[in-house]
Scaffold this motif. Sequence first.
Motif, PDB file in Angstrom:
ATOM      1  N   LYS A 108      49.906  39.598  49.521  1.00 17.68           N
ATOM      2  CA  LYS A 108      49.344  40.939  49.299  1.00 17.68           C
ATOM      3  C   LYS A 108      50.296  41.891  48.570  1.00 17.68           C
ATOM      4  N   PRO A 109      51.582  41.954  48.942  1.00 14.81           N
ATOM      5  CA  PRO A 109      52.480  42.862  48.207  1.00 14.81           C
ATOM      6  C   PRO A 109      52.668  42.446  46.741  1.00 14.81           C
ATOM      7  N   ILE A 110      52.695  41.160  46.495  1.00 13.60           N
ATOM      8  CA  ILE A 110      52.847  40.662  45.123  1.00 13.60           C
ATOM      9  C   ILE A 110      51.614  41.019  44.309  1.00 13.60           C
ATOM     10  N   ILE A 111      50.448  40.786  44.881  1.00 13.20           N
ATOM     11  CA  ILE A 111      49.196  41.093  44.186  1.00 13.20           C
ATOM     12  C   ILE A 111      49.077  42.582  43.927  1.00 13.20           C
ATOM     13  N   LYS A 112      49.469  43.391  44.908  1.00  8.09           N
ATOM     14  CA  LYS A 112      49.416  44.853  44.733  1.00  8.09           C
ATOM     15  C   LYS A 112      50.317  45.296  43.583  1.00  8.09           C
ATOM     16  N   THR A 113      51.516  44.728  43.507  1.00  7.55           N
ATOM     17  CA  THR A 113      52.433  45.066  42.413  1.00  7.55           C
ATOM     18  C   THR A 113      51.842  44.658  41.070  1.00  7.55           C
ATOM     19  N   ILE A 114      51.233  43.475  41.001  1.00  5.22           N
ATOM     20  CA  ILE A 114      50.611  43.016  39.751  1.00  5.22           C
ATOM     21  C   ILE A 114      49.477  43.950  39.355  1.00  5.22           C
ATOM     22  N   GLU A 115      48.662  44.359  40.342  1.00  9.53           N
ATOM     23  CA  GLU A 115      47.572  45.286  40.052  1.00  9.53           C
ATOM     24  C   GLU A 115      48.110  46.612  39.514  1.00  9.53           C
ATOM     25  N   THR A 116      49.170  47.105  40.126  1.00  7.58           N
ATOM     26  CA  THR A 116      49.753  48.382  39.704  1.00  7.58           C
ATOM     27  C   THR A 116      50.328  48.272  38.292  1.00  7.58           C
ATOM     28  N   THR A 118      49.702  46.036  35.899  1.00  5.27           N
ATOM     29  CA  THR A 118      48.778  45.632  34.833  1.00  5.27           C
ATOM     30  C   THR A 118      47.520  46.480  34.779  1.00  5.27           C
ATOM     31  N   GLU A 119      47.336  47.331  35.796  1.00  2.00           N
ATOM     32  CA  GLU A 119      46.132  48.140  35.929  1.00  2.00           C
ATOM     33  C   GLU A 119      44.864  47.291  35.985  1.00  2.00           C
ATOM     34  N   ILE A 120      45.000  46.101  36.553  1.00  2.00           N
ATOM     35  CA  ILE A 120      43.845  45.215  36.762  1.00  2.00           C
ATOM     36  C   ILE A 120      43.639  45.064  38.263  1.00  2.00           C
ATOM     37  N   ILE A 121      42.406  45.286  38.704  1.00  2.00           N
ATOM     38  CA  ILE A 121      42.068  45.140  40.112  1.00  2.00           C
ATOM     39  C   ILE A 121      41.575  43.701  40.331  1.00  2.00           C
ATOM     40  N   THR A 122      42.177  43.009  41.296  1.00  2.00           N
ATOM     41  CA  THR A 122      41.791  41.621  41.560  1.00  2.00           C
ATOM     42  C   THR A 122      41.199  41.454  42.943  1.00  2.00           C
ATOM     43  N   ASN A 123      40.647  42.489  43.502  1.00  2.00           N
ATOM     44  CA  ASN A 123      40.116  42.470  44.860  1.00  2.00           C
ATOM     45  C   ASN A 123      38.876  41.589  44.948  1.00  2.00           C
ATOM     46  N   SER A 124      38.792  40.764  45.991  1.00  2.00           N
ATOM     47  CA  SER A 124      37.650  39.872  46.164  1.00  2.00           C
ATOM     48  C   SER A 124      36.346  40.639  46.372  1.00  2.00           C
ATOM     49  N   LYS A 125      36.438  41.908  46.792  1.00  2.00           N
ATOM     50  CA  LYS A 125      35.232  42.712  46.956  1.00  2.00           C
ATOM     51  C   LYS A 125      34.545  42.957  45.614  1.00  2.00           C
ATOM     52  N   LEU A 126      35.290  42.768  44.545  1.00  2.00           N
ATOM     53  CA  LEU A 126      34.731  42.960  43.213  1.00  2.00           C
ATOM     54  C   LEU A 126      34.361  41.615  42.599  1.00  2.00           C
ATOM     55  N   ASP A 127      34.031  40.637  43.435  1.00  2.00           N
ATOM     56  CA  ASP A 127      33.612  39.310  43.012  1.00  2.00           C
ATOM     57  C   ASP A 127      34.658  38.615  42.148  1.00  2.00           C
ATOM     58  N   SER A 128      35.922  38.877  42.431  1.00  2.00           N
ATOM     59  CA  SER A 128      37.047  38.218  41.755  1.00  2.00           C
ATOM     60  C   SER A 128      37.041  38.403  40.242  1.00  2.00           C
ATOM     61  N   LYS A 129      36.300  39.395  39.746  1.00  2.00           N
ATOM     62  CA  LYS A 129      36.303  39.653  38.301  1.00  2.00           C
ATOM     63  C   LYS A 129      37.409  40.650  37.997  1.00  2.00           C
ATOM     64  N   LYS A 130      37.905  40.600  36.803  1.00  2.00           N
ATOM     65  CA  LYS A 130      38.953  41.541  36.404  1.00  2.00           C
ATOM     66  C   LYS A 130      38.306  42.868  36.018  1.00  2.00           C
ATOM     67  N   HIS A 131      38.817  43.924  36.604  1.00  2.00           N
ATOM     68  CA  HIS A 131      38.293  45.261  36.331  1.00  2.00           C
ATOM     69  C   HIS A 131      39.458  46.193  36.035  1.00  2.00           C
ATOM     70  N   LYS A 132      39.332  46.979  35.012  1.00  2.00           N
ATOM     71  CA  LYS A 132      40.335  48.009  34.714  1.00  2.00           C
ATOM     72  C   LYS A 132      40.160  49.157  35.694  1.00  2.00           C
ATOM     73  N   LYS A 133      41.286  49.760  36.070  1.00  2.00           N
ATOM     74  CA  LYS A 133      41.220  50.929  36.958  1.00  2.00           C
ATOM     75  C   LYS A 133      40.651  52.115  36.232  1.00  2.00           C
TER      76      LYS A 133
END
Length: 133
Positions: A108-116, A118-133
Amino acid sequence: MLCDTSKSSKFEYEDAVEFGIPKNKICGFGRDDNFWGPTGEEGPCGPTAEIYIRNVEIWNLVFTQFNRTDLAKLKPLPNKNIDTGMGLERLCAVMQGAKNNFDTDIFKPIIKTIETETEIITNSKLDSKKHKK
């Protein structure tokens, strides 16, 4: 626990029962499903046993006892061994009740850093699709 219960490896099932693993927790499969190797056409190989918790394989044991000299011949090794491996991330997922390896405190901390970064949200609630913040 899964183990090779083919005629040539029946001792694994019997040993597991003798060790105290309940018979209803042992699923026996033949050589096609529970035999590892070799990594190439020739080399060390042997039957395997896998340990599952909640349908997640957390540990694998390879009882390296043969040398495959060609596709049809298994020669007993003079020195047998057990190669064992446990997936830390899989064990964490089971212990933490996570849905997958990535929903654990390891990732989780690694994924959070990557999201921050790259500004890409990788949350499974978004059906694992890449979404820009």
